[in-house]
Design a protein around this motif. Sequence first.
Motif, PDB file in Angstrom:
ATOM      1  N   LYS A 102     -35.881 -33.192  33.297  1.00  0.00           N
ATOM      2  CA  LYS A 102     -35.728 -32.228  32.729  1.00  0.00           C
ATOM      3  C   LYS A 102     -36.490 -30.587  32.719  1.00  0.00           C
ATOM      4  CE  LYS A 102     -34.234 -35.235  28.462  1.00  0.00           C
ATOM      5  NZ  LYS A 102     -33.388 -35.671  26.722  1.00  0.00           N
ATOM      6  N   ARG A 104     -37.837 -27.249  31.856  1.00  0.00           N
ATOM      7  CA  ARG A 104     -38.615 -26.351  30.956  1.00  0.00           C
ATOM      8  C   ARG A 104     -38.151 -25.104  30.531  1.00  0.00           C
ATOM      9  NH1 ARG A 104     -44.435 -25.861  31.426  1.00  0.00           N
ATOM     10  NH2 ARG A 104     -44.622 -25.928  29.166  1.00  0.00           N
ATOM     11  N   SER A 105     -36.933 -24.798  29.422  1.00  0.00           N
ATOM     12  CA  SER A 105     -37.155 -23.556  28.768  1.00  0.00           C
ATOM     13  C   SER A 105     -38.248 -22.891  29.297  1.00  0.00           C
ATOM     14  CB  SER A 105     -36.047 -23.842  27.401  1.00  0.00           C
ATOM     15  OG  SER A 105     -37.631 -23.640  26.312  1.00  0.00           O
ATOM     16  N   GLY A 106     -37.688 -21.200  29.867  1.00  0.00           N
ATOM     17  CA  GLY A 106     -38.565 -19.898  29.381  1.00  0.00           C
ATOM     18  C   GLY A 106     -39.582 -20.118  31.065  1.00  0.00           C
ATOM     19  N   SER A 107     -39.336 -21.380  31.389  1.00  0.00           N
ATOM     20  CA  SER A 107     -40.059 -20.940  32.803  1.00  0.00           C
ATOM     21  C   SER A 107     -39.422 -21.989  34.401  1.00  0.00           C
ATOM     22  CB  SER A 107     -41.553 -22.208  33.014  1.00  0.00           C
ATOM     23  OG  SER A 107     -41.084 -23.495  32.837  1.00  0.00           O
TER      24      SER A 107
END
Length: 317
Positions: A102, A104-107
């Motif tokens: 999945k 990763r949010s913000g990267s």
Amino acid sequence: MLKFLFESNNQQVTKVFIKPLGTSETIRFLTKIINRIMNKKNYVLKKNDHIIWDEWFAGVVDGDGYFYINKNKQISFELTTSVFDLNILYTIKNKLGAGSIKPRSGSNSFRYTVKARLIIENIVDRLNGRLHNPGRISQFEKVCAILNISIKKSSSILETPNGYLAGLIDSDGTISISISKTNAVTSQKPGKEGNIARLSQSKGFNQMYVKITSVYKEPLLIITKSYKFGTIYIEKKNFKNRKPKDQYHWIIRSYEDFSLLYENLKQYPLKSSKMHRIRLSLKYFNYKQLKFHLKDPNTIEYKIWLKFCNSWFKYNF
């Protein structure tokens, strides 16, 4: 430029480009290359694909892996890579036959996660006796205690060639060309176009290197002792960081070291996009030896150098 051809038992010919050296120095270097090639050919025949993959996997886990244990003593395994190295995660997921990947949010990164006990036991079996990162070994020991699995002591030196080095480069390695001087025009150009312009017009003010960075010295010492090339230096902790730690860097810069690394990675290739630059590395030294980077922009030689620079930045590392 001296060209040396080596052929053994009708196998594929290995071509090694040697830059001009003194006669005795050339002979010593050629002998070193030949011995390493012979040792690699004989050793690889004794290994099966299972062992080779597990060695690589251990290097990746020492770099970017993580074992998590919750308060109920449930174990999960995680491994995170950049978006450009998604192939690493899919290679691992396909090999183990389970897990999820999945974003990763913000990267610009993705994470592989697996919690199934049978798969965790499979991972432990593959890594047992192959880890060298003290932080990862500490996590591994706690996992083995929960699973009631005996821990094998990791060797103090690797039998080379070995997939561990490729795994460590895939996870914690950088292959780049540093530029020590730019002009007023190229220094202001943004993005990929600016990177290509700065490299192509840097004349002799550039240097290729491979670097592996870790907060632990042990994995880098294993590489240095086992392969007998590369140097380690320490970068002292920056107290401005929230959790300051010393960092250790294993680095190679010379043509000779790149030649030895290239020979190893031909048999144990990287599974990340970094392999693209490894394949270009000997061309860099070849073109610089021929001074293509110093030629007039209208010459064929400079256009070959410019093509190399464009290819170098194929991926935005």
